[in-house]
Design a protein around this motif. Sequence first.
Motif, short mmCIF file in Angstrom:
data_model
loop_
_atom_site.label_atom_id
_atom_site.label_comp_id
_atom_site.label_asym_id
_atom_site.label_seq_id
_atom_site.Cartn_x
_atom_site.Cartn_y
_atom_site.Cartn_z
N TYR A 152 10.70 -3.42 2.42
CA TYR A 152 11.46 -2.48 1.25
C TYR A 152 11.09 -3.37 -0.08
O TYR A 152 11.44 -4.56 -0.02
N ASP A 153 10.52 -2.68 -0.94
CA ASP A 153 10.01 -3.08 -2.19
C ASP A 153 11.18 -2.77 -3.33
O ASP A 153 11.23 -1.44 -3.83
N ALA A 154 12.17 -3.67 -3.52
CA ALA A 154 13.27 -3.37 -4.28
C ALA A 154 12.92 -2.95 -5.61
O ALA A 154 13.69 -2.24 -6.23
N MET A 155 12.08 -3.66 -6.34
CA MET A 155 11.53 -3.37 -7.63
C MET A 155 10.98 -1.97 -7.88
O MET A 155 11.45 -1.34 -8.91
N GLU A 156 10.35 -1.50 -6.94
CA GLU A 156 9.74 0.00 -7.10
C GLU A 156 10.60 0.71 -6.24
O GLU A 156 10.39 2.10 -6.14
N ARG A 157 11.30 0.60 -5.60
CA ARG A 157 12.43 1.18 -4.57
C ARG A 157 11.52 2.03 -3.70
O ARG A 157 11.51 3.37 -3.41
N LYS A 158 10.49 1.37 -3.00
CA LYS A 158 9.89 2.03 -1.92
C LYS A 158 9.69 1.46 -0.59
O LYS A 158 9.96 -0.09 -0.59
N VAL A 159 9.44 2.00 0.41
CA VAL A 159 9.35 1.40 1.74
C VAL A 159 7.89 1.46 2.11
O VAL A 159 7.14 2.31 2.02
N ILE A 160 7.41 0.23 2.48
CA ILE A 160 5.90 -0.02 2.73
C ILE A 160 5.95 -0.22 3.82
O ILE A 160 6.16 -0.97 4.78
N VAL A 161 5.00 0.84 4.70
CA VAL A 161 4.55 0.34 6.02
C VAL A 161 3.01 0.15 6.26
O VAL A 161 2.14 0.96 5.24
N SER A 162 2.70 -0.58 7.03
CA SER A 162 1.27 -0.80 7.25
C SER A 162 0.88 -0.80 8.74
O SER A 162 1.84 -1.37 9.46
N VAL A 163 -0.23 -0.31 9.01
CA VAL A 163 -0.78 -0.42 10.50
C VAL A 163 -1.98 -1.11 10.43
O VAL A 163 -3.04 -0.64 9.57
N SER A 164 -2.23 -2.32 11.12
CA SER A 164 -3.37 -3.08 11.12
C SER A 164 -4.10 -3.26 12.53
O SER A 164 -3.33 -3.21 13.44
N ASP A 165 -5.40 -3.19 12.47
CA ASP A 165 -6.13 -3.65 13.93
C ASP A 165 -6.91 -4.57 13.70
O ASP A 165 -7.68 -4.98 12.43
N ASN A 166 -7.50 -5.44 14.59
CA ASN A 166 -8.41 -6.13 14.80
C ASN A 166 -9.89 -5.59 15.25
O ASN A 166 -10.45 -6.43 15.93
N LEU B 54 6.27 4.91 0.25
CA LEU B 54 7.00 5.95 0.49
C LEU B 54 8.48 5.76 -0.46
O LEU B 54 9.11 4.54 -0.24
N GLY B 55 8.57 6.84 -1.30
CA GLY B 55 9.89 6.29 -2.29
C GLY B 55 11.05 6.24 -1.33
O GLY B 55 11.19 7.10 -0.35
N ALA B 56 12.12 5.61 -2.01
CA ALA B 56 13.57 5.52 -1.15
C ALA B 56 14.53 5.93 -2.35
O ALA B 56 14.47 5.48 -3.56
N VAL B 57 15.50 6.61 -1.85
CA VAL B 57 16.77 6.73 -2.64
C VAL B 57 18.05 6.47 -2.13
O VAL B 57 17.92 6.02 -0.86
N ASP B 58 18.97 6.59 -2.73
CA ASP B 58 20.42 6.46 -2.07
C ASP B 58 20.79 7.27 -0.95
O ASP B 58 20.37 8.48 -1.03
#
Length: 541
Positions: A452-466, A525-529
């Motif tokens: 959770y990025d509190a400054m931008e109020r966004k949830v950050i999701v990452s999907v990585s592979d090798n 993705l944006g987050a709200v209350d």
Amino acid sequence: MASVHVIQGPDKGRKLDLPDRENIIGRESSTAELSDQTVSRHHAKLMPHNGRWMLEDLGSANGTYLNGVRISKGSLLKRGDQIRCGATLLVFGGAGAPGAPAAVELDSNGGLVDAAIVATVPSNEDSVIIPTPEAGARAIDNLRILYDLIGEISAIFNVDLLLQAVLDRTTKVLKSDRGFILLLDESGQPTVKASRLNEQSRDSDVPISRTIINEVVTKQVGVLSSNAMSDKRFASGKSVHDFGIRSAVCVPIMGRQRILGVIHVDCSVSEHTYSTEELRLLTAIGFQTGLAMENVLLHESTVQAERLAAVGETVAYLSHHIKNILQALGAGTDVVKMGLDGENLPKARDAWPIVERNLGRINDLILNMLTFSKQRQPLLENVNVNRVLGECIELFTPGADERGVAIMTDLDDAPPIPADSAGLQQAFTNLLGNAMDAVANDEGVVTIASRYDAMERKVIVSVSDNGSGIPPERINDIFNPFWSSKGQRGTGLGLAVTKKVVQEHNGRIDVQSNPEEGTTFTLALGAVDVVASDETHGPGE
């Protein structure tokens, strides 16, 4: 009884009689029903009002237009008024008006008085506003008007809108009471396609002279005329206004090879009398209108051809992919059937995963096709992103265990966000599926993280592979529909659909990849209350 006549749209040619009471225009009307799908179920209302008729919009999606102007309140009607609802154009016939309304009637005899030609101007490539000693600054103003009009109509790619824009500008600069644009049909007969009536005009029921229109069409010249020239009653000294004496300009709409129609404007000579300079101006407008019309028609045909080509390519591509899935599905069902017929349950049980896997591929393909092809608003509710990620991971865990691929998670606490859970699940599933396809058996690692990025109020999701990564020259192609690096195993819709879902949520998707090191997709993705209840709601509700 009043009536309206449909002159454009799916119900063209119909006459709708209006009883002396409230009448609803719409797709579900008992008195004025239209089959036009761009018309609302209850689009507009026509009703008697103090001896006249009134038109009122009923909050329709596409609006109701009276003589080219969108109405926001009840408006009184006159015989010959044009009403546009969606793609349907109607003409109000007035109480007891038989046949076609007189405001758009072509009078073969010139009406009450003969129309006499005062001046003509040829319509061709040389139709320009030429300053003359008599014209002076007026000719320069006309050039500016023509330049502004060309700039306005060059951005319009619909013939109906183009004609109405030309007519609106023309009637304004020429101070016209009435204006009409008539296009020639396949038989060469002129048909009204756009009209504009000044609310102050008291002569809106004066017919248009077919004599003048024939002159314009036959000789392809612009004509300045007045019906006062041969009116014997005018010589008696009575007011010209009493007899509706009018000054008129009618010019051809010229295409590159043929005449397409005419522009006709007129006004009472008690208000204004047209000059040869105004004739030159409208003749030049007619010529530019013809070129603009042909450009629009060429654009429409090109777009249609490209659309058909794209549809054909898409159908061929998807048909080939579906055929491959069905072949694999058929092979699996054959083995299952052989096991059941021979009462060999272990054999049937071993073949069932093939059937199940290909059913899943068909299901995923159809979901991606529907999501990609439809314009939709996400159904928003408060969604815990980690919960959706967990459900997606569960779907891939059995396959990962079978291949020896490790699925690692690093899910941070994050507040719920307003999102469409089904859309997010589809986007995450596509990313996880791509990551699983990219890694090797027994040594592949797929990592799913959230924070959770509190400054931008966004949830950050990452999907990585090798996995093997994406070549730098291909990074810009991966979100294009039907582009795939998987050969026959991929449809090329997964990432296109994922990007579409993220954009529907006003989010952002980025990709970083290094050859032979792996790839990481990141979603913001944006987050709200959190809302007070779990009730699902749409945007703006």
